[in-house]
Design an enzyme around this catalytic site. Structure first.
Site, PDB file in Angstrom:
ATOM      1  N   HIS A   1      17.223 -87.489 -44.566  1.00 25.04           N
ATOM      2  CA  HIS A   1      16.046 -88.127 -45.160  1.00 25.04           C
ATOM      3  C   HIS A   1      16.439 -89.509 -45.660  1.00 25.04           C
ATOM      4  O   HIS A   1      17.551 -89.706 -46.178  1.00 25.04           O
ATOM      5  CB  HIS A   1      15.528 -87.285 -46.336  1.00 25.04           C
ATOM      6  CG  HIS A   1      14.656 -88.048 -47.284  1.00 25.04           C
ATOM      7  ND1 HIS A   1      15.122 -88.550 -48.482  1.00 25.04           N
ATOM      8  CD2 HIS A   1      13.351 -88.404 -47.211  1.00 25.04           C
ATOM      9  CE1 HIS A   1      14.144 -89.173 -49.108  1.00 25.04           C
ATOM     10  NE2 HIS A   1      13.061 -89.111 -48.361  1.00 25.04           N
TER      11      HIS A   1
ATOM     12  N   ARG B   1      11.215 -98.226 -50.745  1.00 30.17           N
ATOM     13  CA  ARG B   1       9.841 -98.516 -51.139  1.00 30.17           C
ATOM     14  C   ARG B   1       9.791 -99.658 -52.160  1.00 30.17           C
ATOM     15  O   ARG B   1      10.776 -99.948 -52.854  1.00 30.17           O
ATOM     16  CB  ARG B   1       9.181 -97.266 -51.723  1.00 30.17           C
ATOM     17  CG  ARG B   1       9.942 -96.679 -52.895  1.00 30.17           C
ATOM     18  CD  ARG B   1       9.417 -95.308 -53.288  1.00 30.17           C
ATOM     19  NE  ARG B   1      10.183 -94.745 -54.389  1.00 30.17           N
ATOM     20  CZ  ARG B   1      11.261 -93.994 -54.234  1.00 30.17           C
ATOM     21  NH1 ARG B   1      11.712 -93.725 -53.034  1.00 30.17           N
ATOM     22  NH2 ARG B   1      11.891 -93.512 -55.296  1.00 30.17           N
TER      23      ARG B   1
ATOM     24  N   GLY C   1      -3.713 -90.932 -49.880  1.00 27.19           N
ATOM     25  CA  GLY C   1      -3.054 -91.286 -48.632  1.00 27.19           C
ATOM     26  C   GLY C   1      -3.419 -90.316 -47.510  1.00 27.19           C
ATOM     27  O   GLY C   1      -4.084 -89.300 -47.713  1.00 27.19           O
TER      28      GLY C   1
END
Length: 313
Positions: free
Chosen positions: A111, A115, A267
């Site tokens: 992963h 951001r 989202g």
């Protein structure tokens, strides 16, 4: 051009779009199958993104690499809970997030997320920060792989602070604490790096650190995939892989900040949940037999450990 104290969201967006392209190209080449398909989407409240999905690959059973750039008039609770002064500010949030679920149980799941948030209000200075990191979730532990992963994580942190490995160790410890299933009392995997709310270095240096973390993901993961993707396995290993994937699902749906932010901010659900694995099983009150490779995963790898200290390994 931005200055150290003037964030430039356009620069960040351009970098993230290019990052998504390059990682997709590299992992598609490693897989050798059909590659990623793109699904562009728009958010009614503002913004959108592009999801890149790989399913049924030669190496990756499922993988998702998502770019999103959303904005709105108020931050959702998951982003403002620890900062009540941000309530009511308009915001932009953008990032690249990926999860790769391999077919072979000897290849770990990985992963990575980077951001950028910026919250603005007329007449006041913008409040912004960077966050992200990467972590590794093996099903069958291998010292060579885990040490390589953590050496790469240390390299990502080099040069940003004075002191021997201080930044790496702080981000590693943060990762160990964050990717932890409290209801199971166990880590999700062997960790890596995690950071959030980074802005005290100024925009340019903070942005550079985010880029360094992102750029070290492929050097950390791709050699592991190349070494393990041809290792023979049986239905026993696949069964255990599906069982351990359940922990991944539990973490993402219960604790993951990105999942919570995405759902609370309206989202796109398909893109938010693209990180979930394709096949998962749960068993009631199961434990591995002592001495088995499955037991070794719990005893040796699913514990906090300094993988760069030979005496601790």
């Amino acid at each position: 051009m931005s200055t150290p104290d003037q964030p430039d969201s356009g620069d960040v967006r351009a970098y993230l779009l290019d990052l998504q392209d390059r990682i997709c190209d590299a992992l598609a080449a490693e897989d050798g199958g059909a590659g990623f398909r793109e699904d562009a989407w728009e958010r009614p409240e503002g913004g959108g993104g592009r999801s890149r999905i790989l399913e049924g690959g030669e190496v990756f059973e499922k993988g998702g690499i998502n770019f999103s750039h959303v904005y709105g008039k108020a931050l959702p609770p998951s982003a403002s809970a620890n900062r009540p002064e941000l309530a009511g500010r308009g915001f932009q949030a953008m990032g690249v997030s990926l999860v790769m679920h391999p077919r072979n149980p000897y290849v770990p799941t990985s992963h990575m997320n980077v951001r950028f948030f910026i919250a603005e209000k007329d007449g006041e200075a913008p409040v912004w920060w960077f966050g992200g990191g990467f972590d590794l979730t093996p099903y069958y532990g291998n010292d060579e792989d885990v040490i390589h992963w953590h050496r790469t994580a240390r390299d990502a942190c080099a040069g940003f602070e004075d002191g021997d490995d201080a930044l790496y160790r702080r981000c590693k410890d943060w990762c160990d604490r964050y990717f932890y299933l409290r209801h199971r009392d166990e880590p999700r995997g062997v960790g890596g790096l995690f950071f959030d709310d980074l802005n005290d270095w100024g925009f340019e240096r903070s942005f550079a650190f985010m880029r360094s973390v992102a750029e070290h993901y492929l050097p950390g993961y791709r050699p592991i995939v190349a070494r393990r993707k041809q290792v023979p396995y049986t239905s026993r290993e696949r069964d255990f892989q599906r069982y351990r994937r359940g922990r991944y699902v539990e973490f993402n749906l219960v604790y993951d900040r990105g999942t919570l932010f995405g759902l609370q901010s309206g989202g796109r659900t398909e893109s938010i949940l693209m990180s979930l694995p394709p096949e998962v099983t749960w068993r009631y009150d199961w434990a591995p037999e002592p001495g088995t490779p499955e037991h070794i995963l719990y005893e040796r790898y699913l514990v906090p450990r300094d993988w760069l200290d030979p005496s601790a390994c």
